[in-house]
Design a protein around this motif. Structure first.
Motif, PDB file in Angstrom:
ATOM      1  N   ILE A  58       0.806  -1.222   0.000  1.00  0.00           N
ATOM      2  CA  ILE A  58       0.000   0.000   0.000  1.00  0.00           C
ATOM      3  C   ILE A  58       0.838   1.270   0.000  1.00  0.00           C
ATOM      4  O   ILE A  58       0.626   2.175  -0.813  1.00  0.00           O
ATOM      5  N   ALA A  59       1.789   1.386   0.917  1.00  0.00           N
ATOM      6  CA  ALA A  59       2.556   2.630   1.039  1.00  0.00           C
ATOM      7  C   ALA A  59       3.338   2.937  -0.236  1.00  0.00           C
ATOM      8  O   ALA A  59       3.300   4.064  -0.757  1.00  0.00           O
ATOM      9  N   ALA A  60       4.060   1.947  -0.764  1.00  0.00           N
ATOM     10  CA  ALA A  60       4.843   2.161  -1.984  1.00  0.00           C
ATOM     11  C   ALA A  60       3.939   2.419  -3.179  1.00  0.00           C
ATOM     12  O   ALA A  60       4.271   3.222  -4.068  1.00  0.00           O
ATOM     13  N   VAL A  91      -7.507   8.516  14.908  1.00  0.00           N
ATOM     14  CA  VAL A  91      -7.323   8.676  13.466  1.00  0.00           C
ATOM     15  C   VAL A  91      -8.688   8.770  12.797  1.00  0.00           C
ATOM     16  O   VAL A  91      -9.671   8.250  13.299  1.00  0.00           O
ATOM     17  N   ASN A  92      -8.719   9.483  11.691  1.00  0.00           N
ATOM     18  CA  ASN A  92      -9.913   9.413  10.854  1.00  0.00           C
ATOM     19  C   ASN A  92      -9.613   8.541   9.648  1.00  0.00           C
ATOM     20  O   ASN A  92      -8.484   8.390   9.226  1.00  0.00           O
ATOM     21  N   ASN A 133       6.698   0.088  12.993  1.00  0.00           N
ATOM     22  CA  ASN A 133       7.064   0.770  11.759  1.00  0.00           C
ATOM     23  C   ASN A 133       6.259   2.053  11.588  1.00  0.00           C
ATOM     24  O   ASN A 133       6.783   3.083  11.141  1.00  0.00           O
ATOM     25  N   GLN A 134       4.979   1.980  11.947  1.00  0.00           N
ATOM     26  CA  GLN A 134       4.162   3.189  11.922  1.00  0.00           C
ATOM     27  C   GLN A 134       4.726   4.249  12.866  1.00  0.00           C
ATOM     28  O   GLN A 134       4.821   5.429  12.527  1.00  0.00           O
ATOM     29  N   ASP A 183      -2.589   5.411   6.106  1.00  0.00           N
ATOM     30  CA  ASP A 183      -3.733   6.130   6.655  1.00  0.00           C
ATOM     31  C   ASP A 183      -3.404   6.957   7.896  1.00  0.00           C
ATOM     32  O   ASP A 183      -3.633   8.171   7.938  1.00  0.00           O
ATOM     33  N   LEU A 184      -2.857   6.325   8.920  1.00  0.00           N
ATOM     34  CA  LEU A 184      -2.498   7.040  10.138  1.00  0.00           C
ATOM     35  C   LEU A 184      -1.385   8.048   9.880  1.00  0.00           C
ATOM     36  O   LEU A 184      -1.369   9.157  10.431  1.00  0.00           O
TER      37      LEU A 184
END
Length: 283
Positions: free
Chosen positions: A71-73, A160-161, A228-229, A186-187
């Motif tokens: 997702i992030a990449a 978080v939203n 990691n977050q 997301d966060l």
């Protein structure tokens, strides 16, 4: 110009609904990016079929990653290669955006120049798009709230939203380096929004969010994943301090808050309870 990004991975059952929701948008100056993260099922072939049949007013960009990026990449690739607008609206490949989602989100951001990212409410539906009993009682049409980093630090349950209905400004991409620690966004994007401005919740349901057995949010999050977050968020806070987006006191308090949030999420993961997405917005 607004960029509407819809990301897919092994969602063959839901592709057509997600595509139709994107193509139905009533906002005129819109480019739509459909991006598949090297699905192993028929997601991409269905996606291409839908795009080939479209002859409407929106500009369409179709992308397929050569290998699965995560997702992030995947997000970073879209930001770098396909984000041409001043605002990006993001969507998942299993959710359905209502026709006014982009236009209402853009109108809100234009009227609130300090808000970096906006989340609207989502109607919780099952795999067949039927409303889930008892899951939508929190919806209150038309209200909105705006929050700052100081609010986030102060509110004990302000977590978080949700990213399934988020829209954000290009500045959120331009003012930070690429995500380098986390597997999702997301966060992290929520926190970055607070480091350079404000976040907002518009309590109008503009997305049908599917709740089903394969939701990413339902998959097990390991302690390593949460750490990691934390590493990403602490790195972003330091970057914000060094670039004078925040002051030293905000930085010091942000570090404590990040620790609290990640520990809370680890406890939630271990108890197999999913956190209330909008818990922080009760205030």
């Amino acid at each position: 110009l607004v960029t509407f990004s819809v990301m897919f991975y092994n969602q063959e059952r839901f592709v057509r609904d997600a595509v139709n929701g994107a193509l139905s948008q009533d906002y005129e100056n819109l480019e739509i990016v459909f991006s598949d993260d090297c699905s192993t099922d028929s997601t991409y072939s269905i996606l291409k079929e839908c795009v080939d049949r479209y002859y409407g007013p929106h500009k369409i960009i179709l992308n397929r990653n050569q290998q699965n990026m995560g997702i992030a990449a995947h997000c970073e690739k879209i930001f770098k290669d396909f984000f041409h607008g001043e605002i990006m609206v993001g969507a998942g490949g299993d959710d359905v955006s209502l026709p006014t989602r982009v236009s209402e989100s853009v109108a809100f951001l234009l009227s609130h120049p300090q808000v970096q990212s906006l989340t609207t409410l989502s109607e919780q539906v099952d795999a067949n798009l039927e409303p889930i009993s008892g899951k939508n009682d929190f919806i209150s049409e038309g209200e909105s709230s705006v929050y700052t980093l100081d609010d986030y630090i102060r509110f004990k349950d302000f977590v978080v939203n949700s990213s399934d209905s988020r829209a954000f400004r290009r500045s959120l991409i331009d003012k930070f380096p690429p995500l380098s620690h986390s597997k999702e966004e997301d966060l992290e994007m929520f926190f970055r929004s607070l480091l350079i401005g404000q976040v907002a919740l518009m309590r109008t349901p503009l997305v049908k969010r599917r709740v089903h057995g394969q939701n990413i949010s339902k998959k097990a999050h390991t302690v390593e994943y949460r750490n990691n977050q934390k590493e990403q968020m602490l790195s972003d806070a330091l970057y914000a301090l060094e670039n004078r987006y925040i002051n030293q006191l905000q930085y010091d308090k942000s570090k404590i808050k990040v620790e609290e949030v990640i520990n809370l999420l680890i406890n939630v993961d271990n108890s197999r309870r999913h956190p209330l997405i909008y818990s922080g917005f009760r205030h």
